[in-house]
Design a protein around this motif. Sequence first.
Motif: not given
Length: 127
Positions: A42-58
Amino acid sequence: MSDTLLTEKARDRLTTTCRTAVGDSLRSVTYFSRFDYEQVYLRRDLEQDADLSSFIGNEWHDFKTTQDAYHNSELGEYRYTIRVFDNGFLVRITTEDTGVFITTDGITMKDFQSLAAAVEPVLEDWT
C-alpha cells in the motif's frame, strides 16, 4: 485477512514485479485466494480504510462468472480485467486458485498489458 499467505520473499517479488511494470503509479497490491487475502503493498500516501474483504468477494465471484461466460468464445482465453474509477484503476489477474488485484493511478493500455504479462508468471509459479 491473513498476513501469512505469502512468504516475505514472495511478497517482495510480487511488489517488485508490479513496481517495475508501473512505477510510482502503483497504489496497492492485494493477493487473494478463494478464502483469504493479504494486502502486499500500500503506497504510503494512501489510507488503509478500504473494505478489502468486500473487494475480494466481488473479484473472486466476478472472475468465475467472467471465465464461465466467455469460455470458448471467439475472443480467446480470458486474461485479466481492468476496472476504471474516478481516482484510479483496478487490475485483476487471476489463476484457477489465486489472484491479485492491483490498483494504480493513471497508466496506459500498454502499461496494463506489461503489468499483466509480468504478474501472470509470478502467480503461475505459486499454483
